[in-house]
Write a protein that holds these residues in place. Structure first.
Motif, PDB file in Angstrom:
ATOM      1  N   PRO A 120      38.424  93.719  32.557  1.00 59.41           N
ATOM      2  CA  PRO A 120      38.342  92.755  33.653  1.00 59.41           C
ATOM      3  C   PRO A 120      37.015  91.995  33.632  1.00 59.41           C
ATOM      4  CG  PRO A 120      37.730  94.912  34.458  1.00 59.41           C
ATOM      5  CD  PRO A 120      38.104  95.092  33.000  1.00 59.41           C
ATOM      6  N   GLU A 121      37.028  90.852  34.270  1.00 60.18           N
ATOM      7  CA  GLU A 121      35.796  90.137  34.596  1.00 60.18           C
ATOM      8  C   GLU A 121      35.412  90.525  36.027  1.00 60.18           C
ATOM      9  OE1 GLU A 121      34.238  88.314  32.455  1.00 60.18           O
ATOM     10  OE2 GLU A 121      35.786  88.230  30.895  1.00 60.18           O
ATOM     11  N   GLU A 122      34.183  90.212  36.403  1.00 60.32           N
ATOM     12  CA  GLU A 122      33.768  90.544  37.768  1.00 60.32           C
ATOM     13  C   GLU A 122      34.622  89.825  38.802  1.00 60.32           C
ATOM     14  OE1 GLU A 122      29.750  90.800  38.896  1.00 60.32           O
ATOM     15  OE2 GLU A 122      29.089  91.685  37.009  1.00 60.32           O
ATOM     16  N   SER A 123      35.189  88.691  38.441  1.00 57.35           N
ATOM     17  CA  SER A 123      36.062  87.961  39.354  1.00 57.35           C
ATOM     18  C   SER A 123      37.336  88.751  39.683  1.00 57.35           C
ATOM     19  CB  SER A 123      36.441  86.602  38.757  1.00 57.35           C
ATOM     20  OG  SER A 123      37.122  86.765  37.524  1.00 57.35           O
ATOM     21  N   HIS A 124      37.666  89.745  38.836  1.00 56.40           N
ATOM     22  CA  HIS A 124      38.845  90.578  39.090  1.00 56.40           C
ATOM     23  C   HIS A 124      38.541  91.749  40.017  1.00 56.40           C
ATOM     24  CE1 HIS A 124      40.087  88.914  34.989  1.00 56.40           C
ATOM     25  NE2 HIS A 124      41.054  88.524  35.795  1.00 56.40           N
ATOM     26  N   PHE A 125      37.257  92.053  40.266  1.00 61.61           N
ATOM     27  CA  PHE A 125      36.904  93.257  41.014  1.00 61.61           C
ATOM     28  C   PHE A 125      37.494  93.304  42.425  1.00 61.61           C
ATOM     29  CE2 PHE A 125      33.050  95.160  38.569  1.00 61.61           C
ATOM     30  CZ  PHE A 125      33.818  95.196  37.428  1.00 61.61           C
ATOM     31  N   PRO A 126      37.517  92.198  43.178  1.00 59.77           N
ATOM     32  CA  PRO A 126      38.161  92.284  44.497  1.00 59.77           C
ATOM     33  C   PRO A 126      39.616  92.739  44.413  1.00 59.77           C
ATOM     34  CG  PRO A 126      36.816  90.310  44.371  1.00 59.77           C
ATOM     35  CD  PRO A 126      36.852  90.892  42.983  1.00 59.77           C
ATOM     36  N   ALA A 127      40.363  92.235  43.423  1.00 57.05           N
ATOM     37  CA  ALA A 127      41.759  92.653  43.267  1.00 57.05           C
ATOM     38  C   ALA A 127      41.849  94.114  42.848  1.00 57.05           C
ATOM     39  CB  ALA A 127      42.461  91.762  42.240  1.00 57.05           C
ATOM     40  N   LEU A 128      40.923  94.571  41.984  1.00 54.81           N
ATOM     41  CA  LEU A 128      40.912  95.971  41.569  1.00 54.81           C
ATOM     42  C   LEU A 128      40.587  96.895  42.735  1.00 54.81           C
ATOM     43  CD1 LEU A 128      39.096  95.653  38.120  1.00 54.81           C
ATOM     44  CD2 LEU A 128      41.499  96.240  38.498  1.00 54.81           C
ATOM     45  N   LYS A 129      39.650  96.487  43.574  1.00 48.73           N
ATOM     46  CA  LYS A 129      39.299  97.300  44.743  1.00 48.73           C
ATOM     47  C   LYS A 129      40.472  97.387  45.716  1.00 48.73           C
ATOM     48  CE  LYS A 129      34.316  96.322  44.555  1.00 48.73           C
ATOM     49  NZ  LYS A 129      33.164  95.721  45.254  1.00 48.73           N
ATOM     50  N   LYS A 130      41.189  96.275  45.879  1.00 43.89           N
ATOM     51  CA  LYS A 130      42.354  96.292  46.769  1.00 43.89           C
ATOM     52  C   LYS A 130      43.446  97.195  46.217  1.00 43.89           C
ATOM     53  CE  LYS A 130      45.628  93.318  49.232  1.00 43.89           C
ATOM     54  NZ  LYS A 130      46.774  94.234  48.991  1.00 43.89           N
ATOM     55  N   ASP A 144      44.958 100.386  48.123  1.00 46.66           N
ATOM     56  CA  ASP A 144      46.392 100.451  48.410  1.00 46.66           C
ATOM     57  C   ASP A 144      47.014 101.731  47.856  1.00 46.66           C
ATOM     58  OD1 ASP A 144      46.247  98.000  49.654  1.00 46.66           O
ATOM     59  OD2 ASP A 144      47.049  96.867  47.943  1.00 46.66           O
ATOM     60  N   VAL A 145      46.566 102.176  46.681  1.00 44.00           N
ATOM     61  CA  VAL A 145      47.173 103.340  46.039  1.00 44.00           C
ATOM     62  C   VAL A 145      46.586 104.644  46.555  1.00 44.00           C
ATOM     63  CG1 VAL A 145      47.491 104.556  43.841  1.00 44.00           C
ATOM     64  CG2 VAL A 145      47.808 102.070  43.958  1.00 44.00           C
ATOM     65  N   PHE A 146      45.259 104.718  46.678  1.00 38.86           N
ATOM     66  CA  PHE A 146      44.606 105.994  47.000  1.00 38.86           C
ATOM     67  C   PHE A 146      44.140 106.103  48.452  1.00 38.86           C
ATOM     68  CE2 PHE A 146      43.799 105.400  42.387  1.00 38.86           C
ATOM     69  CZ  PHE A 146      44.539 106.482  41.932  1.00 38.86           C
ATOM     70  N   GLY A 147      43.985 104.985  49.136  1.00 42.96           N
ATOM     71  CA  GLY A 147      43.617 105.027  50.544  1.00 42.96           C
ATOM     72  C   GLY A 147      42.169 105.316  50.836  1.00 42.96           C
ATOM     73  N   ASP A 148      41.288 105.279  49.835  1.00 38.92           N
ATOM     74  CA  ASP A 148      39.869 105.536  50.065  1.00 38.92           C
ATOM     75  C   ASP A 148      39.236 104.415  50.880  1.00 38.92           C
ATOM     76  OD1 ASP A 148      39.778 107.959  48.655  1.00 38.92           O
ATOM     77  OD2 ASP A 148      39.491 106.932  46.747  1.00 38.92           O
ATOM     78  N   SER A 149      38.115 104.733  51.511  1.00 39.34           N
ATOM     79  CA  SER A 149      37.415 103.734  52.315  1.00 39.34           C
ATOM     80  C   SER A 149      36.740 102.709  51.417  1.00 39.34           C
ATOM     81  CB  SER A 149      36.361 104.405  53.202  1.00 39.34           C
ATOM     82  OG  SER A 149      35.294 104.900  52.401  1.00 39.34           O
ATOM     83  N   GLU A 150      36.470 101.545  51.972  1.00 42.52           N
ATOM     84  CA  GLU A 150      35.764 100.507  51.212  1.00 42.52           C
ATOM     85  C   GLU A 150      34.378 100.989  50.798  1.00 42.52           C
ATOM     86  OE1 GLU A 150      35.698  96.828  53.301  1.00 42.52           O
ATOM     87  OE2 GLU A 150      37.896  96.646  53.369  1.00 42.52           O
ATOM     88  N   LYS A 151      33.756 101.807  51.637  1.00 40.53           N
ATOM     89  CA  LYS A 151      32.428 102.323  51.331  1.00 40.53           C
ATOM     90  C   LYS A 151      32.447 103.171  50.060  1.00 40.53           C
ATOM     91  CE  LYS A 151      28.543 104.461  53.789  1.00 40.53           C
ATOM     92  NZ  LYS A 151      28.138 105.144  55.044  1.00 40.53           N
ATOM     93  N   VAL A 152      33.432 104.055  49.949  1.00 43.75           N
ATOM     94  CA  VAL A 152      33.559 104.916  48.772  1.00 43.75           C
ATOM     95  C   VAL A 152      33.882 104.084  47.536  1.00 43.75           C
ATOM     96  CG1 VAL A 152      35.016 106.684  47.712  1.00 43.75           C
ATOM     97  CG2 VAL A 152      34.169 107.007  50.029  1.00 43.75           C
ATOM     98  N   ILE A 153      34.796 103.140  47.677  1.00 42.92           N
ATOM     99  CA  ILE A 153      35.200 102.297  46.540  1.00 42.92           C
ATOM    100  C   ILE A 153      34.024 101.454  46.062  1.00 42.92           C
ATOM    101  CG2 ILE A 153      36.731 100.447  45.782  1.00 42.92           C
ATOM    102  CD1 ILE A 153      38.766 101.529  47.881  1.00 42.92           C
ATOM    103  N   ASN A 154      33.327 100.832  46.997  1.00 48.33           N
ATOM    104  CA  ASN A 154      32.179  99.992  46.619  1.00 48.33           C
ATOM    105  C   ASN A 154      31.094 100.815  45.945  1.00 48.33           C
ATOM    106  OD1 ASN A 154      33.296  97.589  47.570  1.00 48.33           O
ATOM    107  ND2 ASN A 154      32.420  97.832  49.619  1.00 48.33           N
TER     108      ASN A 154
END
Length: 272
Positions: free
Chosen positions: A10-20, A24-34
């Motif tokens: 991926p490029e960094e431009s894909h990271f928002p979609a990867l985080k989403k 969606d799949v694992f339900g982790d918080s944005e804090k943990v994902i970030n």
């Protein structure tokens, strides 16, 4: 133009979609994902299937090492493997694994290992060459009031963690890199807590209302007392490395002919 599937980084431009997709799949918080993306994820260690320009299947390679027979090998902990629901059933995961494996070989990585998120996934990973390498058992421990006293709790440095692991674990073991350690065990990472005493530590978290000790290195009774004090509970679940009579939880694949092993130790139990 009709969209098609492709495999790559991926490029960094894909990271928002990867985080989403992760959320969606694992339900982790944005804090943990970030935290994971900030401290652990590198573009070249993220392997994706794209539908057009959209990442729809992904896995992350966390830099690690495996200690076996007095030797140290480079390894990847394959983590957060997921595919967007509407793109499942197209063998995308296997294609991404093949891409990851080919790149890992070129980087002199000897092993891939993972923790299946569900029991049903063991057979799937077996079909692409993984075998059970990490087995644990769970024991319910009740607090003994007379043996529980005050302990200090502090963040464990990576060097302390690695030194204690090497000292106390005498079976084949997988150990995360510094970046992986800081992602999973830092205060903002995944709710994992640490208590440390002289010459020892224990890592635990609250999961579904229970306190679970995922790993410890040092004097068992002292460390469990420290967890009881820090977590303020009357009972806890202790997960320990076990032999074949335990429950399989992690798998490994040698990709360069290095010896395959059984009954190893990983500790962390996060899978995907």
């Amino acid at each position: 133009m009709q969209k098609s599937y492709s495999i790559g980084y991926p490029e960094e431009s894909h990271f928002p979609a990867l985080k989403k997709l992760w959320k969606d799949v694992f339900g982790d918080s944005e804090k943990v994902i970030n935290n994971f993306f900030d401290k652990t994820s590198k573009n070249e260690n993220v392997f994706c299937a794209f539908y057009g320009d959209e990442p729809v299947s992904v896995m992350y390679a966390v830099e690690s090492n495996i200690f076996l027979q007095n030797a140290e090998y480079k390894a990847y902990y394959v983590y957060a493997v997921c595919t967007k629901k509407e793109h499942r059933g197209k063998s995308l995961m296997k294609k991404v694994f093949s891409f990851l494996e080919s790149k890992a070989r070129k980087r002199s990585v000897s092993y891939l290992f993972l923790v299946p998120a569900e029991e049903s996934l063991f057979s799937l990973y077996e079909s692409i060459g993984f075998s059970v390498a990490f087995v644990n058992k769970e024991t319910l421990i009740k607090k003994s009031v007379s043996k529980t006293r005050s302990f200090s709790s502090r963040n464990l440095s990576y060097e302390e963690y690695k030194t204690l692991r090497e000292k106390y674990i005498n079976v084949p073991q997988a150990i995360l890199s510094a970046s992986g350690f800081n992602s999973f065990y830092a205060p903002v990472g995944a709710n994992m807590k640490c208590v440390s005493v002289d010459e020892g530590y224990a890592l635990y978290e609250k999961e579904n209302g229970k306190v679970i000790v995922h790993e410890f290195c040092g004097e068992k009774e002292t460390l469990l007392s420290a967890v009881f004090y820090a977590a303020e509970v009357d009972e806890l679940v202790l997960r320990e490395q076990a032999n074949s009579c335990g429950k399989p939880y992690g798998m490994v694949k040698s990709i360069d002919g290095s010896p395959v092993f059984e009954n190893g130790f990983f500790g962390i139990s996060y899978g995907g």
